[in-house]
Scaffold this motif. Structure first.
Motif, PDB file in Angstrom:
ATOM      1  N   ALA A 141       0.844  -1.195   0.000  1.00  0.00           N
ATOM      2  CA  ALA A 141       0.000   0.000   0.000  1.00  0.00           C
ATOM      3  C   ALA A 141       0.876   1.240   0.000  1.00  0.00           C
ATOM      4  O   ALA A 141       1.824   1.342   0.781  1.00  0.00           O
ATOM      5  CB  ALA A 141      -0.907   0.004   1.230  1.00  0.00           C
ATOM      6  N   HIS A 142       0.572   2.163  -0.895  1.00  0.00           N
ATOM      7  CA  HIS A 142       1.198   3.485  -0.934  1.00  0.00           C
ATOM      8  C   HIS A 142       0.119   4.496  -0.624  1.00  0.00           C
ATOM      9  O   HIS A 142      -1.020   4.352  -1.067  1.00  0.00           O
ATOM     10  CB  HIS A 142       1.726   3.792  -2.332  1.00  0.00           C
ATOM     11  N   CYS A 143       0.491   5.537   0.116  1.00  0.00           N
ATOM     12  CA  CYS A 143      -0.486   6.577   0.404  1.00  0.00           C
ATOM     13  C   CYS A 143       0.229   7.865   0.758  1.00  0.00           C
ATOM     14  O   CYS A 143       0.501   8.141   1.918  1.00  0.00           O
ATOM     15  CB  CYS A 143      -1.414   6.158   1.534  1.00  0.00           C
ATOM     16  N   GLY A 144       0.613   8.642  -0.263  1.00  0.00           N
ATOM     17  CA  GLY A 144       1.198   9.968  -0.110  1.00  0.00           C
ATOM     18  C   GLY A 144       2.276  10.063   0.946  1.00  0.00           C
ATOM     19  O   GLY A 144       2.651   9.098   1.586  1.00  0.00           O
ATOM     20  N   GLY A 145       2.802  11.249   1.120  1.00  0.00           N
ATOM     21  CA  GLY A 145       3.782  11.519   2.163  1.00  0.00           C
ATOM     22  C   GLY A 145       5.075  10.751   1.980  1.00  0.00           C
ATOM     23  O   GLY A 145       5.313  10.125   0.964  1.00  0.00           O
ATOM     24  N   GLN A 146       5.918  10.825   2.965  1.00  0.00           N
ATOM     25  CA  GLN A 146       7.193  10.111   2.949  1.00  0.00           C
ATOM     26  C   GLN A 146       7.262   9.224   4.171  1.00  0.00           C
ATOM     27  O   GLN A 146       7.117   9.713   5.278  1.00  0.00           O
ATOM     28  CB  GLN A 146       8.373  11.098   2.963  1.00  0.00           C
ATOM     29  N   PRO A 147       7.471   7.958   4.091  1.00  0.00           N
ATOM     30  CA  PRO A 147       7.513   7.257   2.813  1.00  0.00           C
ATOM     31  C   PRO A 147       6.093   6.992   2.305  1.00  0.00           C
ATOM     32  O   PRO A 147       5.179   6.810   3.101  1.00  0.00           O
ATOM     33  CB  PRO A 147       8.204   5.945   3.156  1.00  0.00           C
ATOM     34  N   ALA A 148       5.938   6.985   0.995  1.00  0.00           N
ATOM     35  CA  ALA A 148       4.622   6.705   0.413  1.00  0.00           C
ATOM     36  C   ALA A 148       4.224   5.266   0.716  1.00  0.00           C
ATOM     37  O   ALA A 148       3.085   4.980   1.038  1.00  0.00           O
ATOM     38  CB  ALA A 148       4.630   6.952  -1.095  1.00  0.00           C
ATOM     39  N   ARG A 149       5.199   4.331   0.624  1.00  0.00           N
ATOM     40  CA  ARG A 149       4.908   2.929   0.939  1.00  0.00           C
ATOM     41  C   ARG A 149       4.819   2.812   2.450  1.00  0.00           C
ATOM     42  O   ARG A 149       5.773   3.047   3.167  1.00  0.00           O
ATOM     43  CB  ARG A 149       6.015   2.023   0.422  1.00  0.00           C
ATOM     44  N   PHE A 150       3.643   2.459   2.931  1.00  0.00           N
ATOM     45  CA  PHE A 150       3.495   2.334   4.381  1.00  0.00           C
ATOM     46  C   PHE A 150       3.170   0.922   4.810  1.00  0.00           C
ATOM     47  O   PHE A 150       3.195   0.625   5.995  1.00  0.00           O
ATOM     48  CB  PHE A 150       2.451   3.325   4.921  1.00  0.00           C
ATOM     49  N   ALA A 151       2.876   0.041   3.871  1.00  0.00           N
ATOM     50  CA  ALA A 151       2.547  -1.331   4.250  1.00  0.00           C
ATOM     51  C   ALA A 151       2.994  -2.297   3.167  1.00  0.00           C
ATOM     52  O   ALA A 151       2.854  -2.020   1.981  1.00  0.00           O
ATOM     53  CB  ALA A 151       1.052  -1.483   4.494  1.00  0.00           C
ATOM     54  N   ALA A 152       3.534  -3.398   3.591  1.00  0.00           N
ATOM     55  CA  ALA A 152       3.831  -4.536   2.723  1.00  0.00           C
ATOM     56  C   ALA A 152       3.549  -5.770   3.575  1.00  0.00           C
ATOM     57  O   ALA A 152       4.348  -6.141   4.431  1.00  0.00           O
ATOM     58  CB  ALA A 152       5.272  -4.513   2.242  1.00  0.00           C
ATOM     59  N   VAL A 153       2.371  -6.346   3.372  1.00  0.00           N
ATOM     60  CA  VAL A 153       1.924  -7.479   4.181  1.00  0.00           C
ATOM     61  C   VAL A 153       1.817  -8.722   3.305  1.00  0.00           C
ATOM     62  O   VAL A 153       1.763  -8.629   2.078  1.00  0.00           O
ATOM     63  CB  VAL A 153       0.561  -7.175   4.856  1.00  0.00           C
ATOM     64  N   ASP A 154       1.786  -9.888   3.928  1.00  0.00           N
ATOM     65  CA  ASP A 154       1.618 -11.118   3.157  1.00  0.00           C
ATOM     66  C   ASP A 154       0.351 -11.016   2.317  1.00  0.00           C
ATOM     67  O   ASP A 154      -0.703 -10.596   2.804  1.00  0.00           O
ATOM     68  CB  ASP A 154       1.534 -12.336   4.082  1.00  0.00           C
ATOM     69  N   SER A 155       0.458 -11.377   1.059  1.00  0.00           N
ATOM     70  CA  SER A 155      -0.682 -11.268   0.148  1.00  0.00           C
ATOM     71  C   SER A 155      -1.800 -12.217   0.568  1.00  0.00           C
ATOM     72  O   SER A 155      -1.572 -13.403   0.779  1.00  0.00           O
ATOM     73  CB  SER A 155      -0.256 -11.603  -1.279  1.00  0.00           C
ATOM     74  N   PRO A 156      -3.027 -11.695   0.659  1.00  0.00           N
ATOM     75  CA  PRO A 156      -4.167 -12.542   0.999  1.00  0.00           C
ATOM     76  C   PRO A 156      -4.793 -13.187  -0.242  1.00  0.00           C
ATOM     77  O   PRO A 156      -5.707 -13.995  -0.117  1.00  0.00           O
ATOM     78  CB  PRO A 156      -5.148 -11.548   1.610  1.00  0.00           C
ATOM     79  N   PHE A 157      -4.306 -12.823  -1.423  1.00  0.00           N
ATOM     80  CA  PHE A 157      -4.958 -13.237  -2.658  1.00  0.00           C
ATOM     81  C   PHE A 157      -4.632 -14.671  -3.051  1.00  0.00           C
ATOM     82  O   PHE A 157      -3.500 -15.115  -2.943  1.00  0.00           O
ATOM     83  CB  PHE A 157      -4.600 -12.280  -3.801  1.00  0.00           C
ATOM     84  N   VAL A 158      -5.694 -15.358  -3.494  1.00  0.00           N
ATOM     85  CA  VAL A 158      -5.609 -16.743  -3.944  1.00  0.00           C
ATOM     86  C   VAL A 158      -6.323 -16.815  -5.292  1.00  0.00           C
ATOM     87  O   VAL A 158      -7.386 -16.192  -5.465  1.00  0.00           O
ATOM     88  CB  VAL A 158      -6.301 -17.691  -2.931  1.00  0.00           C
ATOM     89  N   LYS A 159      -5.780 -17.553  -6.209  1.00  0.00           N
ATOM     90  CA  LYS A 159      -6.388 -17.691  -7.525  1.00  0.00           C
ATOM     91  C   LYS A 159      -7.854 -18.116  -7.401  1.00  0.00           C
ATOM     92  O   LYS A 159      -8.177 -19.060  -6.690  1.00  0.00           O
ATOM     93  CB  LYS A 159      -5.621 -18.718  -8.354  1.00  0.00           C
ATOM     94  N   GLY A 160      -8.739 -17.346  -8.071  1.00  0.00           N
ATOM     95  CA  GLY A 160     -10.159 -17.686  -8.124  1.00  0.00           C
ATOM     96  C   GLY A 160     -10.991 -17.289  -6.919  1.00  0.00           C
ATOM     97  O   GLY A 160     -12.190 -17.527  -6.892  1.00  0.00           O
ATOM     98  N   LYS A 161     -10.386 -16.660  -5.889  1.00  0.00           N
ATOM     99  CA  LYS A 161     -11.119 -16.297  -4.666  1.00  0.00           C
ATOM    100  C   LYS A 161     -11.272 -14.780  -4.575  1.00  0.00           C
ATOM    101  O   LYS A 161     -10.300 -14.042  -4.745  1.00  0.00           O
ATOM    102  CB  LYS A 161     -10.350 -16.804  -3.448  1.00  0.00           C
ATOM    103  N   TRP A 162     -12.498 -14.309  -4.286  1.00  0.00           N
ATOM    104  CA  TRP A 162     -12.743 -12.884  -4.099  1.00  0.00           C
ATOM    105  C   TRP A 162     -12.170 -12.434  -2.756  1.00  0.00           C
ATOM    106  O   TRP A 162     -12.353 -13.101  -1.733  1.00  0.00           O
ATOM    107  CB  TRP A 162     -14.237 -12.572  -4.120  1.00  0.00           C
TER     108      TRP A 162
END
Length: 186
Positions: A141-162
């Motif tokens: 996740a990026h969201c303005g300011g410094q640093p713009a990148r404020f989060a890098a978490v384990d991806s919750p995404f799985v193929k075919g799942k909403w």
């Protein structure tokens, strides 16, 4: 539905039936993909329709292929001169295995949402950018300011799942939510 006159398919003008706007205080933009229009219909009442490319429709969803996407109105139009408070919320269902994305620099990125203002060079500069993307096995996740990148978490995404993701920012900080649970707070 409200008709829009002046749209064209091929050379012939046509009237398209658009869904009724659903304005809410503070709402800048809302897209739903339930109507078979050749663009993303803005339901906020502000007519900020998006240009759809390389996509097909499914009931209630837009299926993006390759470098497909929705080109949004300008960041200045949507957010004003300074995005001090806001929320980006979306549902995504990858049709690929996100765990197979490379984490090497400049490789393995899959963009979910990205908007920025530039200092004139057209390149991300760490300021005035709001984005959600996958890089390798991380949801970033990026969201303005410094640093713009404020989060890098384990991806919750799985193929075919909403999966639902939301990014909020304001005076009390920045937050990233996955399926309604805060996963990063700054």
């Amino acid at each position: 539905p409200e008709p829009v006159v002046g749209a064209s398919v091929g050379a012939a003008p046509v009237a398209l039936a658009l869904p009724k706007a659903q304005p809410e205080p503070g709402l800048a933009l809302r897209y739903a993909f339930d109507t078979p229009t050749p663009f993303a219909c803005d339901l906020s009442g502000k007519s900020r329709h998006g240009k759809v490319s390389r996509a097909k429709r499914e009931p209630g969803a837009l299926v993006l292929t390759g470098k497909g996407g929705v080109r949004l109105p300008s960041g200045l139009e949507l957010l004003g001169t300074k995005a001090t408070v806001g929320t980006v919320s979306l549902w995504a269902r990858p049709d690929f295995d996100p765990a197979a994305l490379s984490s090497a620099p400049a490789q393995g990125y899959a963009t979910l949402f990205y908007i920025m203002q530039t200092d004139g060079n057209g390149l991300p500069d760490g300021y005035d950018e709001i984005g959600l993307f996958l890089h390798g096995r991380k949801l970033v996740a990026h969201c303005g300011g410094q640093p713009a990148r404020f989060a890098a978490v384990d991806s919750p995404f799985v193929k075919g799942k909403w999966t639902h993701v939301a990014l909020t920012w304001g005076e009390k900080g920045r937050r990233l939510y996955v399926d309604g649970k805060a996963v990063a707070v700054v």
